[in-house]
Write a protein that holds these residues in place. Structure first.
Motif, short mmCIF file in Angstrom:
data_model
loop_
_atom_site.label_atom_id
_atom_site.label_comp_id
_atom_site.label_asym_id
_atom_site.label_seq_id
_atom_site.Cartn_x
_atom_site.Cartn_y
_atom_site.Cartn_z
N SER A 316 0.86 -1.18 0.00
CA SER A 316 0.00 0.00 0.00
C SER A 316 0.90 1.23 0.00
O SER A 316 2.11 1.14 0.20
N LYS A 317 0.31 2.41 -0.22
CA LYS A 317 1.08 3.65 -0.12
C LYS A 317 1.31 3.97 1.35
O LYS A 317 0.38 3.94 2.15
N SER A 318 2.55 4.28 1.70
CA SER A 318 2.86 4.52 3.10
C SER A 318 2.48 5.93 3.55
O SER A 318 2.21 6.14 4.73
N HIS A 319 2.46 6.90 2.62
CA HIS A 319 2.15 8.30 2.95
C HIS A 319 1.31 8.90 1.82
O HIS A 319 1.33 8.42 0.69
N TYR A 320 0.60 9.98 2.14
CA TYR A 320 -0.24 10.65 1.14
C TYR A 320 -0.42 12.11 1.55
O TYR A 320 -0.11 12.51 2.68
N GLU A 366 -5.58 6.48 -2.27
CA GLU A 366 -5.93 5.74 -3.49
C GLU A 366 -5.18 4.40 -3.54
O GLU A 366 -4.51 4.05 -4.52
N THR A 367 -5.30 3.66 -2.46
CA THR A 367 -4.69 2.34 -2.36
C THR A 367 -5.73 1.36 -1.85
O THR A 367 -6.89 1.73 -1.62
N TYR A 368 -5.36 0.11 -1.66
CA TYR A 368 -6.34 -0.89 -1.25
C TYR A 368 -6.79 -0.67 0.19
O TYR A 368 -6.05 -0.14 1.03
N GLU A 369 -8.02 -1.13 0.50
CA GLU A 369 -8.55 -1.05 1.86
C GLU A 369 -8.23 -2.31 2.67
O GLU A 369 -8.21 -2.26 3.91
N LYS A 370 -7.99 -3.41 1.98
CA LYS A 370 -7.62 -4.66 2.67
C LYS A 370 -7.00 -5.60 1.64
O LYS A 370 -7.42 -5.66 0.49
N ASN A 371 -5.99 -6.32 2.07
CA ASN A 371 -5.36 -7.34 1.24
C ASN A 371 -5.19 -8.58 2.10
O ASN A 371 -4.44 -8.56 3.08
N TRP A 372 -5.90 -9.66 1.78
CA TRP A 372 -5.82 -10.85 2.62
C TRP A 372 -5.62 -12.10 1.78
O TRP A 372 -5.95 -12.15 0.60
N ARG A 373 -5.07 -13.12 2.43
CA ARG A 373 -4.75 -14.36 1.72
C ARG A 373 -4.89 -15.55 2.66
O ARG A 373 -4.63 -15.43 3.87
N ALA A 374 -5.25 -16.70 2.11
CA ALA A 374 -5.22 -17.98 2.81
C ALA A 374 -4.49 -18.98 1.93
O ALA A 374 -4.62 -18.94 0.70
N PHE A 375 -3.71 -19.84 2.56
CA PHE A 375 -2.96 -20.82 1.77
C PHE A 375 -2.92 -22.16 2.51
O PHE A 375 -3.09 -22.25 3.72
N GLY A 376 -2.65 -23.19 1.75
CA GLY A 376 -2.41 -24.51 2.30
C GLY A 376 -1.46 -25.26 1.40
O GLY A 376 -1.54 -25.15 0.17
N ASN A 377 -0.55 -26.02 2.00
CA ASN A 377 0.35 -26.81 1.17
C ASN A 377 0.67 -28.14 1.84
O ASN A 377 0.48 -28.32 3.04
#
Length: 417
Positions: A316-320, A366-377
């Protein structure tokens, strides 16, 4: 009488033959001893040769011999994506369709060898009670025009240890605040989805105590030319931690609480007289236990502002700018991972995490409000130092009024030495 005389003569006649047989046995025994001595001499010569080979490849440092250990791995990834996952080789954030990039929702296949690694550990001299060790490691994610991969530095540091709990590390290593890493096969290890990490230039001093507790102090800043933040000061951080075998397992429990701070003017905002005050607070845990099978739960959770890409791999953008003033983007997040070994040679990893900026800050930046992930291996140990892995990742990136979601399927083959 004649019979007795005949028996006596027969016995006397057999004496020379018996003596000859015994003489033959002695000669055979002598020959066996001679052959055994030759074999022992050859074995001793071979041992001397192997002992001499121990120093082959070493170099002299300040007049002292330094043993060099070569290590590394070869890694092949076969990747199938249902969406543009940020990069063909690794996952960052999912972009929205635009006039410049309208096909982000198309699937694609990638073969990748860039996460192949080569490293050296240089066992240096011991001076004034300090043991010196150097380490250099690289992989092939460097930039080249044809994107075929160029060798670049991952790790490069000098380590000093006094044997009494004090350790000093100078050079490029992983960020010491928020040090937990997922076991994902993806190269980014859930970066920008709750796992804060990068490799940065640093000076870090760690003191371990006999009780299992320890403290850490550090200053660090990215040495990459792509560092998007020019500050008058680096990140300054500290951490307290506990590491001990309290659950009767072969691996130690680890708990930590740390934080970091910096102040300055970000790159691109030099016309403003405002300074930003960036900070980070992180809690970490790594808890092993056993319920029939070995189980491990690890993760971290954080809150902070001004977290940039080249320090923590937050995309995301760190500053604005807001009403002419520089503002820090506030965020929080973290990840958690469960590791199990249900049967011999098989390891299962399940994890999930997110980076969750303040929605108001995200919309203004003007960046994302949430970024999430789930994984399995699932990782199978095919042979010593050889493993095969299969992984699925589900990623969602939320923007104001929109959400992009995609999946990545990976098959990996890894040979380590």
């Amino acid at each position: 009488m004649k019979r007795l005389l005949s028996l006596t003569l027969s016995i006397l006649a057999s004496v020379p033959a018996f003596a000859q047989d015994r003489q033959d046995d002695v000669e055979v025994l002598k020959e066996q001893i001679r052959q055994l001595q030759e074999q022992m001499a050859k074995l001793q010569s071979k041992l001397i040769e192997l002992e001499a080979q121990k120093d082959v490849g070493t170099k002299t440092v300040t007049g002292l011999k330094s043993r060099i250990k070569l290590y590394g791995r070869i890694k092949f990834d076969a990747i199938y994506d249902t969406h543009n996952m940020g990069s063909d080789q690794y996952i960052t954030t999912l972009p929205k369709p635009s006039s410049d990039n309208p096909n982000v929702r198309e699937d694609r296949t990638t073969f990748n060898m860039k996460d192949t690694r080569i490293g050296l550990i240089i066992d240096g001299p011991k001076t004034d009670s300090w043991k010196i060790v150097g380490r250099v490691e690289g992989e092939f994610y460097g930039k080249v025009p044809d994107d075929n991969g160029a060798f670049r530095i991952r790790l490069s540091y000098i380590n000093l240890n006094n044997g009494r709990g004090t350790n000093i590390r100078i050079g490029q290593d992983y960020v010491p605040i928020g040090r937990q890493m997922t076991s994902s096969l993806d190269f980014m290890y859930m970066a920008s989805s709750g796992n804060l990490w990068d490799r940065v230039a640093q000076i870090t001093v760690t003191q371990n105590f006999n009780s299992g507790f320890g403290v850490l102090g550090t200053v660090y800043k990215s040495a990459a030319s792509t560092d998007g933040v020019k500050m008058r000061m680096p990140w300054v951080g500290a951490k307290v931690f506990y590491k001990g075998y309290i659950f009767g397992t072969s691996k130690p429990l680890f708990l930590a609480l740390g934080g970091a701070y910096r102040q300055g003017t970000p790159k691109g905002f030099e016309s403003s007289s405002d300074n930003v005050n960036d900070y980070l607070v992180v809690a970490e845990w790594n808890v092993p236990f056993q319920i029939g099978i070995p189980i491990n739960i690890k993760g971290e959770t954080y809150v902070g502002q001004g977290l940039d890409t080249r320090s923590y791999l937050v995309f995301s953008k760190s500053h604005y700018i807001d009403n002419g003033n520089i503002k820090e983007l506030q965020t929080w997040g973290g990840f958690i991972q469960l590791t199990m070994k249900p049967v011999n040679k098989f390891t299962v990893n399940l994890g999930a995490g997110m980076d969750n900026p303040d929605n108001s800050d995200a919309d203004k930046a003007e960046t994302y409000e949430k970024n999430w992930r789930a994984f399995g291996n699932v990782i199978y140990s095919l042979a010593p130092n050889v493993s095969l892995g299969a992984e699925i990742n589900h990623q969602e990136t939320l923007y104001k009024g929109d959400v992009e979601h995609g999946n990545r399927l990976m098959l990996s083959a890894i040979y380590s030495w």
